[in-house]
Design a protein around this motif. Structure first.
Motif, short mmCIF file in Angstrom:
data_model
loop_
_atom_site.label_atom_id
_atom_site.label_comp_id
_atom_site.label_asym_id
_atom_site.label_seq_id
_atom_site.Cartn_x
_atom_site.Cartn_y
_atom_site.Cartn_z
N TYR A 141 2.85 -9.53 15.73
CA TYR A 141 1.79 -9.44 14.72
C TYR A 141 0.57 -10.26 15.13
O TYR A 141 -0.56 -9.79 15.07
N THR A 142 0.82 -11.50 15.56
CA THR A 142 -0.30 -12.38 15.88
C THR A 142 -1.05 -11.91 17.13
O THR A 142 -2.24 -12.18 17.27
N SER A 143 -0.37 -11.17 18.01
CA SER A 143 -1.03 -10.65 19.21
C SER A 143 -1.74 -9.32 18.94
O SER A 143 -2.45 -8.82 19.81
N GLY A 144 -1.51 -8.75 17.76
CA GLY A 144 -2.17 -7.50 17.42
C GLY A 144 -1.45 -6.25 17.88
O GLY A 144 -1.96 -5.14 17.69
N VAL A 145 -0.26 -6.40 18.48
CA VAL A 145 0.50 -5.23 18.92
C VAL A 145 0.94 -4.40 17.71
O VAL A 145 0.86 -3.17 17.70
N VAL A 146 1.40 -5.10 16.66
CA VAL A 146 1.83 -4.44 15.43
C VAL A 146 0.91 -4.87 14.30
O VAL A 146 0.64 -6.06 14.13
N ASN A 147 0.44 -3.90 13.53
CA ASN A 147 -0.39 -4.17 12.36
C ASN A 147 0.52 -4.17 11.14
O ASN A 147 1.05 -3.13 10.76
N LEU A 148 0.70 -5.32 10.52
CA LEU A 148 1.61 -5.43 9.38
C LEU A 148 0.90 -5.24 8.05
O LEU A 148 1.44 -5.54 6.99
N ASP A 149 -0.32 -4.72 8.04
CA ASP A 149 -0.97 -4.39 6.78
C ASP A 149 -0.21 -3.23 6.15
O ASP A 149 0.06 -2.21 6.79
N LEU A 150 0.17 -3.38 4.89
CA LEU A 150 1.03 -2.42 4.22
C LEU A 150 0.32 -1.77 3.04
O LEU A 150 -0.31 -2.46 2.24
N SER A 151 0.42 -0.44 2.94
CA SER A 151 -0.12 0.31 1.81
C SER A 151 1.05 0.73 0.93
O SER A 151 1.88 1.54 1.35
N ILE A 152 1.13 0.20 -0.28
CA ILE A 152 2.23 0.48 -1.19
C ILE A 152 1.75 1.41 -2.30
O ILE A 152 0.81 1.08 -3.03
N TYR A 153 2.39 2.57 -2.42
CA TYR A 153 2.01 3.54 -3.45
C TYR A 153 2.39 3.04 -4.84
O TYR A 153 3.50 2.55 -5.05
N ASP A 166 -2.05 11.48 -5.20
CA ASP A 166 -3.41 11.51 -5.70
C ASP A 166 -3.50 11.11 -7.17
O ASP A 166 -4.58 10.81 -7.67
N GLN A 167 -2.37 11.14 -7.89
CA GLN A 167 -2.37 10.75 -9.28
C GLN A 167 -2.22 9.25 -9.46
O GLN A 167 -2.31 8.74 -10.56
N GLY A 168 -1.96 8.56 -8.40
CA GLY A 168 -1.85 7.12 -8.47
C GLY A 168 -2.80 6.49 -7.48
O GLY A 168 -3.99 6.79 -7.45
N GLY A 169 -2.28 5.63 -6.67
CA GLY A 169 -3.13 4.99 -5.66
C GLY A 169 -2.28 4.08 -4.80
O GLY A 169 -1.05 4.10 -4.88
N TYR A 170 -2.93 3.28 -4.01
CA TYR A 170 -2.22 2.40 -3.08
C TYR A 170 -2.75 0.97 -3.22
O TYR A 170 -3.96 0.76 -3.37
N LEU A 171 -1.84 0.03 -3.18
CA LEU A 171 -2.20 -1.37 -3.09
C LEU A 171 -2.13 -1.78 -1.63
O LEU A 171 -1.16 -1.48 -0.94
N GLU A 172 -3.16 -2.46 -1.15
CA GLU A 172 -3.24 -2.86 0.25
C GLU A 172 -2.86 -4.33 0.39
O GLU A 172 -3.53 -5.21 -0.14
N PHE A 173 -1.78 -4.58 1.11
CA PHE A 173 -1.33 -5.94 1.38
C PHE A 173 -1.60 -6.25 2.85
O PHE A 173 -1.19 -5.51 3.73
#
Length: 219
Positions: A141-153, A166-173
């Motif tokens: 994660y710290t090297s940027g190989v994996v992006n751990l930003d998570l989109s939770i519906y 489309d009737q809901g949305g996503y929270l971005e962590f």
């Protein structure tokens, strides 16, 4: 690898074993890869996450045995798979599939740490050195190989034929840091909390959850 995995009705460990040839799975099978570099370990991890989030305990011991067999067969818990150019690890898949049950995630006040500690506990049971593993995982994660930003519906329809993102949305962590050591209960994932930043709109959906209109038939 094509067995259906969804948080409502995931593949069972028994079905997975049958698909792989019976009670005994050839250790070499745990190292096979598809076009996305995905291994059998990912199928196991997704199934575990789905059953854990749904609080189905009848399959727990079988999932643990499969995970232990995979680790014994030298499956890499930091192995990378790629979807649309984005790299994932089994840990990220565990988080993503556990939180597909967003109602359960909401009840936990959008706290990833119980999930993170559960994942670390299962790896330790499977024989993984958590200190060594945690260092490798964090480096991705710290090297940027994996992006751990998570989109939770989050939305009004969570499953079934009426499901429509489309009737809901996503929270971005957004990932900030990972704490780890040999004790699973000390593991902690630091992320930004979008609930604190939202006023109205999606924030209200996330906090209020499903609303029942007067006169609506309730299943």
């Amino acid at each position: 690898m094509t067995l259906d995995t969804w948080w409502v009705h995931c593949v069972s460990p028994t079905t997975l074993r049958i698909a792989m040839g019976g009670d005994h799975i050839d250790p070499a099978a745990y190292l096979l890869k598809n076009d996305d570099e995905e291994t059998l370990l990912y199928q196991i991890v997704r199934g575990m996450a789905v059953d854990f989030s749904a609080k189905r305990t009848n399959n727990l011991q079988q999932w643990r045995q499969l995970l232990s067999d995979a680790i014994t067969a030298s499956a890499n818990p930091c192995h990378l798979m790629f979807i649309y150019g984005r790299a994932f690890t089994p840990f990220v898949q565990f988080l993503l599939y556990f939180t597909k049950n967003w109602a359960e995630f909401k009840r936990a006040r959008y706290d990833f740490n119980p999930i993170v500690r559960l994942w670390a506990s299962e790896l330790k049971l499977a024989g993984v050195d958590l200190t060594h593993y945690g260092a490798k995982e964090k480096t991705l994660y710290t090297s940027g190989v994996v992006n751990l930003d998570l989109s939770i519906y989050v939305g009004l329809e969570k499953s079934g034929p009426g499901y429509n993102p489309d009737q809901g949305g996503y929270l971005e962590f957004h990932f900030l840091s990972l704490e780890y050591n040999s004790n699973p209960q000390d593991w902690r994932l630091w992320v930004s909390n979008p609930i604190d930043e939202l006023v109205g709109g999606l924030g209200e959906i996330a906090e209020k959850g499903e609303e029942i209109m007067p006169g609506t038939w309730i299943d």
